[in-house]
Design a protein around this motif. Structure first.
Motif, PDB file in Angstrom:
ATOM      1  N   VAL A   6      51.020  32.387  36.590  1.00  0.00           N
ATOM      2  CA  VAL A   6      49.739  31.694  36.520  1.00  0.00           C
ATOM      3  C   VAL A   6      48.681  32.614  37.118  1.00  0.00           C
ATOM      4  N   ILE A   7      47.590  32.809  36.405  1.00  0.00           N
ATOM      5  CA  ILE A   7      46.471  33.607  36.904  1.00  0.00           C
ATOM      6  C   ILE A   7      45.225  32.739  36.875  1.00  0.00           C
ATOM      7  N   GLN A   8      44.525  32.718  37.990  1.00  0.00           N
ATOM      8  CA  GLN A   8      43.308  31.922  38.094  1.00  0.00           C
ATOM      9  C   GLN A   8      42.122  32.654  37.467  1.00  0.00           C
ATOM     10  N   PRO A   9      41.180  31.928  36.898  1.00  0.00           N
ATOM     11  CA  PRO A   9      40.003  32.578  36.292  1.00  0.00           C
ATOM     12  C   PRO A   9      39.065  33.121  37.359  1.00  0.00           C
ATOM     13  N   SER A  10      38.186  34.009  36.957  1.00  0.00           N
ATOM     14  CA  SER A  10      37.162  34.508  37.873  1.00  0.00           C
ATOM     15  C   SER A  10      36.218  33.374  38.245  1.00  0.00           C
ATOM     16  N   GLY A  11      35.484  33.572  39.325  1.00  0.00           N
ATOM     17  CA  GLY A  11      34.661  32.493  39.873  1.00  0.00           C
ATOM     18  C   GLY A  11      33.653  31.915  38.905  1.00  0.00           C
ATOM     19  N   LEU A  12      33.013  32.759  38.090  1.00  0.00           N
ATOM     20  CA  LEU A  12      31.992  32.279  37.163  1.00  0.00           C
ATOM     21  C   LEU A  12      32.584  31.440  36.030  1.00  0.00           C
ATOM     22  N   LEU A  13      33.873  31.664  35.740  1.00  0.00           N
ATOM     23  CA  LEU A  13      34.515  30.915  34.663  1.00  0.00           C
ATOM     24  C   LEU A  13      35.267  29.689  35.164  1.00  0.00           C
ATOM     25  N   ALA A  14      35.474  29.596  36.473  1.00  0.00           N
ATOM     26  CA  ALA A  14      36.269  28.492  37.038  1.00  0.00           C
ATOM     27  C   ALA A  14      35.729  27.102  36.682  1.00  0.00           C
ATOM     28  N   PRO A  15      34.405  26.895  36.527  1.00  0.00           N
ATOM     29  CA  PRO A  15      33.947  25.559  36.126  1.00  0.00           C
ATOM     30  C   PRO A  15      34.383  25.160  34.715  1.00  0.00           C
ATOM     31  N   TYR A  16      34.836  26.150  33.924  1.00  0.00           N
ATOM     32  CA  TYR A  16      35.163  25.887  32.521  1.00  0.00           C
ATOM     33  C   TYR A  16      36.632  26.149  32.185  1.00  0.00           C
ATOM     34  N   VAL A  17      37.303  26.953  33.001  1.00  0.00           N
ATOM     35  CA  VAL A  17      38.700  27.320  32.752  1.00  0.00           C
ATOM     36  C   VAL A  17      39.532  26.945  33.976  1.00  0.00           C
ATOM     37  N   ASN A 127      47.972  40.692  21.191  1.00  0.00           N
ATOM     38  CA  ASN A 127      49.286  41.023  20.637  1.00  0.00           C
ATOM     39  C   ASN A 127      49.662  42.476  20.903  1.00  0.00           C
ATOM     40  N   GLU A 128      48.659  43.314  21.083  1.00  0.00           N
ATOM     41  CA  GLU A 128      48.893  44.742  21.298  1.00  0.00           C
ATOM     42  C   GLU A 128      48.915  45.113  22.781  1.00  0.00           C
ATOM     43  N   THR A 129      48.727  44.137  23.669  1.00  0.00           N
ATOM     44  CA  THR A 129      48.595  44.418  25.099  1.00  0.00           C
ATOM     45  C   THR A 129      49.720  43.733  25.869  1.00  0.00           C
ATOM     46  N   ALA A 130      50.491  44.512  26.618  1.00  0.00           N
ATOM     47  CA  ALA A 130      51.642  43.967  27.339  1.00  0.00           C
ATOM     48  C   ALA A 130      51.289  43.536  28.766  1.00  0.00           C
ATOM     49  N   ASP A 131      50.356  44.203  29.404  1.00  0.00           N
ATOM     50  CA  ASP A 131      50.039  43.917  30.801  1.00  0.00           C
ATOM     51  C   ASP A 131      49.239  42.632  30.931  1.00  0.00           C
ATOM     52  N   ASP A 132      49.693  41.733  31.803  1.00  0.00           N
ATOM     53  CA  ASP A 132      49.059  40.413  31.932  1.00  0.00           C
ATOM     54  C   ASP A 132      47.620  40.513  32.427  1.00  0.00           C
ATOM     55  N   LEU A 133      47.375  41.343  33.421  1.00  0.00           N
ATOM     56  CA  LEU A 133      46.017  41.455  33.953  1.00  0.00           C
ATOM     57  C   LEU A 133      45.069  42.054  32.921  1.00  0.00           C
ATOM     58  N   ALA A 134      45.587  42.985  32.116  1.00  0.00           N
ATOM     59  CA  ALA A 134      44.759  43.540  31.042  1.00  0.00           C
ATOM     60  C   ALA A 134      44.439  42.463  30.014  1.00  0.00           C
ATOM     61  N   CYS A 135      45.400  41.583  29.747  1.00  0.00           N
ATOM     62  CA  CYS A 135      45.150  40.466  28.825  1.00  0.00           C
ATOM     63  C   CYS A 135      44.068  39.538  29.375  1.00  0.00           C
ATOM     64  N   VAL A 136      44.134  39.260  30.674  1.00  0.00           N
ATOM     65  CA  VAL A 136      43.101  38.413  31.289  1.00  0.00           C
ATOM     66  C   VAL A 136      41.737  39.084  31.163  1.00  0.00           C
TER      67      VAL A 136
END
Length: 277
Positions: A6-17, A127-136
């Motif tokens: 589980v990865i939390q969204p950045s602060g600016l997106l937290a009200p929506y995600v 689909n082309e990106t394996a790293d989770d943080l890069a996907c985020v």
């Protein structure tokens, strides 16, 4: 390799995600899980094998927007499981998509039918990106670009209503007053912005509170749970629990895995493991 993150969204997106979910499992012979109402929209990208859905009576779309539903869905996985899900706040999707949550109700809408090339490009890059943080990073870049393009889409009235519900207000007339709308207008606007009418949404919130308490393996009786969660009595609790999960209280107690922190809490509020057939 089995991995859930589980990865939390950045602060600016937290009200929506709410959260980003990543699940990878290899060589799964057969796994069945029940997806119960969560009260929000999710955007899922499936990068592994197809999954069968009892709601669809066939395979899930490879990537899709999952609307609010008042019923449960059984999912069957096998082989390689690899998915990313973006779980939005109840009123969050309006900041990022032109389709309203009301149009997504009780549906799993494939990205292919949304006429949204940028969303399909995001799917391809994930689909082309394996790293989770890069996907985020890719996801948040996409979401921030949508916020800038769509401009100010917040409905402060609906956000105030959601805050009031979180604080325990479950009276629809009172919530309509919070929104400064007539009862009829409130039902229409709420359904459009959230994806469920106020009554159904409040029932899902109540069920989620019950489900959470049951995951804590509480020693509370059914009568005490009914009182704590706002059901009229035990019979009312049992009926709604059956409607939303397909389980009796004893069956759900047995199926629930204990939650010791908030890390897996939201995920466990959505998925329940089913016993092998």
């Amino acid at each position: 390799m089995n991995k859930f993150k589980v990865i939390q969204p950045s602060g600016l997106l937290a009200p929506y995600v709410k959260q980003y979910w990543f699940l990878r499992m290899e060589d799964v012979v057969r796994s069945s899980q029940r997806l119960v109402p969560l009260g929000c929209v999710a955007l899922s990208f499936h990068r592994g094998n197809f999954a069968y859905s009892s709601q669809e009576k066939g395979c899930l779309p490879r990537s899709h927007l999952y609307g609010i539903t008042a019923g449960y869905t059984d999912l069957v996985f096998s082989g390689c499981i690899d998915f990313i899900s973006i779980v939005f706040q109840p009123a969050g999707t309006c900041r990022f998509f032109l389709i309203s949550p009301g149009e997504l109700k009780d549906r799993q809408t494939s990205l292919d039918v949304l006429d949204d090339p940028e969303l399909l490009e995001l799917e391809q890059r994930l689909n082309e990106t394996a790293d989770d943080l890069a996907c985020v990073g890719l996801i948040e870049k996409f979401l921030f670009s949508r916020m800038c393009r769509f401009g100010k889409q917040d409905d402060k009235r609906i956000h105030a209503v959601i805050d009031a519900i979180r604080q325990g207000n479950t009276d629809v007339d009172s919530l309509a007053q919070t929104a400064c709308l007539s009862y009829k207008q409130f039902k229409r606007v709420f359904s459009e912005k959230i994806g469920a009418n106020p009554k159904d949404f409040l029932q899902i919130v109540r069920f989620q509170k019950l489900h959470h308490l049951m995951q804590l393996h509480t020693s509370m009786t059914l009568a005490e749970l009914a009182y704590e969660c706002g059901y009229y009595d035990k019979s009312h609790l049992i009926k709604e629990l059956k409607d939303f999960s397909g389980f009796t209280p004893a069956q759900l107690f047995n199926a629930c895995e204990p939650v010791y922190s908030g890390y897996h809490g939201l995920f466990r509020s959505a998925f329940i493991d089913l016993p092998p057939e």
